[in-house]
Design a protein around this motif. Structure first.
Motif, PDB file in Angstrom:
ATOM      1  N   MET A   1      47.990  27.656  38.359  1.00 20.48           N
ATOM      2  CA  MET A   1      47.781  28.533  38.846  1.00 20.48           C
ATOM      3  C   MET A   1      48.110  30.027  38.269  1.00 20.48           C
ATOM      4  O   MET A   1      49.099  30.152  37.837  1.00 20.48           O
ATOM      5  CB  MET A   1      47.980  29.040  40.378  1.00 20.48           C
ATOM      6  CG  MET A   1      47.368  29.715  41.221  1.00 20.48           C
ATOM      7  SD  MET A   1      47.739  30.096  42.933  1.00 20.48           S
ATOM      8  CE  MET A   1      48.190  28.261  43.430  1.00 20.48           C
ATOM      9  N   ILE A   4      50.114  36.448  39.547  1.00 18.99           N
ATOM     10  CA  ILE A   4      49.251  37.513  40.377  1.00 18.99           C
ATOM     11  C   ILE A   4      49.631  38.890  39.653  1.00 18.99           C
ATOM     12  O   ILE A   4      50.624  39.054  39.455  1.00 18.99           O
ATOM     13  CB  ILE A   4      49.730  37.660  41.830  1.00 18.99           C
ATOM     14  CG1 ILE A   4      49.315  36.122  42.396  1.00 18.99           C
ATOM     15  CG2 ILE A   4      49.165  38.856  42.250  1.00 18.99           C
ATOM     16  CD1 ILE A   4      47.921  36.007  42.431  1.00 18.99           C
ATOM     17  N   THR A  25      52.313  43.803  48.102  1.00 22.82           N
ATOM     18  CA  THR A  25      52.026  42.496  48.108  1.00 22.82           C
ATOM     19  C   THR A  25      51.936  41.619  49.514  1.00 22.82           C
ATOM     20  O   THR A  25      51.611  40.838  49.833  1.00 22.82           O
ATOM     21  CB  THR A  25      53.081  41.550  47.498  1.00 22.82           C
ATOM     22  OG1 THR A  25      54.384  41.806  47.749  1.00 22.82           O
ATOM     23  CG2 THR A  25      53.217  41.844  45.804  1.00 22.82           C
ATOM     24  N   PRO A  60      46.487  41.648  45.192  1.00 25.19           N
ATOM     25  CA  PRO A  60      46.934  40.398  45.255  1.00 25.19           C
ATOM     26  C   PRO A  60      46.294  39.382  46.264  1.00 25.19           C
ATOM     27  O   PRO A  60      46.090  37.964  45.662  1.00 25.19           O
ATOM     28  CB  PRO A  60      48.463  40.514  45.604  1.00 25.19           C
ATOM     29  CG  PRO A  60      48.808  41.932  44.943  1.00 25.19           C
ATOM     30  CD  PRO A  60      47.461  42.842  45.428  1.00 25.19           C
ATOM     31  N   GLN A  63      43.268  38.056  44.575  1.00 18.65           N
ATOM     32  CA  GLN A  63      43.654  37.404  43.402  1.00 18.65           C
ATOM     33  C   GLN A  63      43.972  35.988  43.699  1.00 18.65           C
ATOM     34  O   GLN A  63      43.659  34.944  43.073  1.00 18.65           O
ATOM     35  CB  GLN A  63      44.733  37.923  42.572  1.00 18.65           C
ATOM     36  CG  GLN A  63      44.260  39.437  41.904  1.00 18.65           C
ATOM     37  CD  GLN A  63      45.705  39.816  41.213  1.00 18.65           C
ATOM     38  OE1 GLN A  63      46.175  39.212  40.354  1.00 18.65           O
ATOM     39  NE2 GLN A  63      45.924  41.089  41.663  1.00 18.65           N
ATOM     40  N   GLN A  64      44.880  35.903  44.645  1.00 16.89           N
ATOM     41  CA  GLN A  64      45.342  34.620  45.275  1.00 16.89           C
ATOM     42  C   GLN A  64      44.277  33.790  45.656  1.00 16.89           C
ATOM     43  O   GLN A  64      44.181  32.537  45.439  1.00 16.89           O
ATOM     44  CB  GLN A  64      46.390  34.877  46.245  1.00 16.89           C
ATOM     45  CG  GLN A  64      47.043  33.823  46.561  1.00 16.89           C
ATOM     46  CD  GLN A  64      48.486  33.734  47.605  1.00 16.89           C
ATOM     47  OE1 GLN A  64      48.203  34.816  48.394  1.00 16.89           O
ATOM     48  NE2 GLN A  64      49.274  32.759  47.340  1.00 16.89           N
ATOM     49  N   SER A  65      43.391  34.364  46.545  1.00 17.93           N
ATOM     50  CA  SER A  65      42.161  33.681  46.941  1.00 17.93           C
ATOM     51  C   SER A  65      41.432  32.939  46.012  1.00 17.93           C
ATOM     52  O   SER A  65      41.000  31.925  46.143  1.00 17.93           O
ATOM     53  CB  SER A  65      41.565  34.786  48.174  1.00 17.93           C
ATOM     54  OG  SER A  65      40.407  33.859  48.604  1.00 17.93           O
ATOM     55  N   SER A  67      42.284  32.236  42.877  1.00 16.22           N
ATOM     56  CA  SER A  67      43.025  31.116  42.251  1.00 16.22           C
ATOM     57  C   SER A  67      43.024  29.918  43.094  1.00 16.22           C
ATOM     58  O   SER A  67      42.792  28.850  42.504  1.00 16.22           O
ATOM     59  CB  SER A  67      44.514  31.535  42.184  1.00 16.22           C
ATOM     60  OG  SER A  67      44.747  32.788  41.399  1.00 16.22           O
ATOM     61  N   CYS A  77      40.452  35.356  51.315  1.00 18.05           N
ATOM     62  CA  CYS A  77      41.146  36.514  51.657  1.00 18.05           C
ATOM     63  C   CYS A  77      41.029  36.855  53.175  1.00 18.05           C
ATOM     64  O   CYS A  77      40.067  37.105  53.683  1.00 18.05           O
ATOM     65  CB  CYS A  77      40.611  37.484  51.015  1.00 18.05           C
ATOM     66  SG  CYS A  77      41.805  39.045  51.379  1.00 18.05           S
TER      67      CYS A  77
END
Length: 104
Positions: A1, A4, A25, A60, A63-65, A67, A77
């Motif tokens: 992954m 971030i 964050t 963030p 971005q995480q979603s 990934s 998200c």
């Protein structure tokens, strides 16, 4: 992954000022006051925060979603979904407007 990214260049759509900012964050930043023209930016419809609307990098949580989706997981998200409207969405942590007023 992928890692971030926490920095994004916010560009004011009113005066064009571009400034590098560190994204929180633990919350979506719903307000951002341009230090040049003093316009209070808010997210565009469908975006969860000012970074998703006016930044060079999405926030963030998004971005995480992204990934998670690339890895085949079912993440998305929570800040942008859930059926809340921009007017009713709350901003966790401190109210950004109060922070700006302290720094003026």
């Amino acid at each position: 992954m992928p890692a971030i990214t926490l920095e994004s260049v916010l560009t004011c759509p009113h005066c064009g000022l571009a400034k590098t900012e560190t994204m929180p964050t633990d919350a979506c930043q719903f307000y951002y006051e341009c230090e040049n023209c003093k316009v209070l930016l808010r997210p565009k419809p469908g975006d969860c925060c000012v970074f998703c609307s006016y930044g060079s990098v999405k926030c963030p949580p998004v971005q995480q979603s992204s990934s998670f989706r690339e890895a085949g997981a079912l993440g998305h998200c929570s800040h942008a979904s859930g059926g809340t409207t921009s007017a009713s969405r709350t901003v966790p942590a401190t109210d950004m407007r109060a922070d700006w007023q302290r720094h003026e």
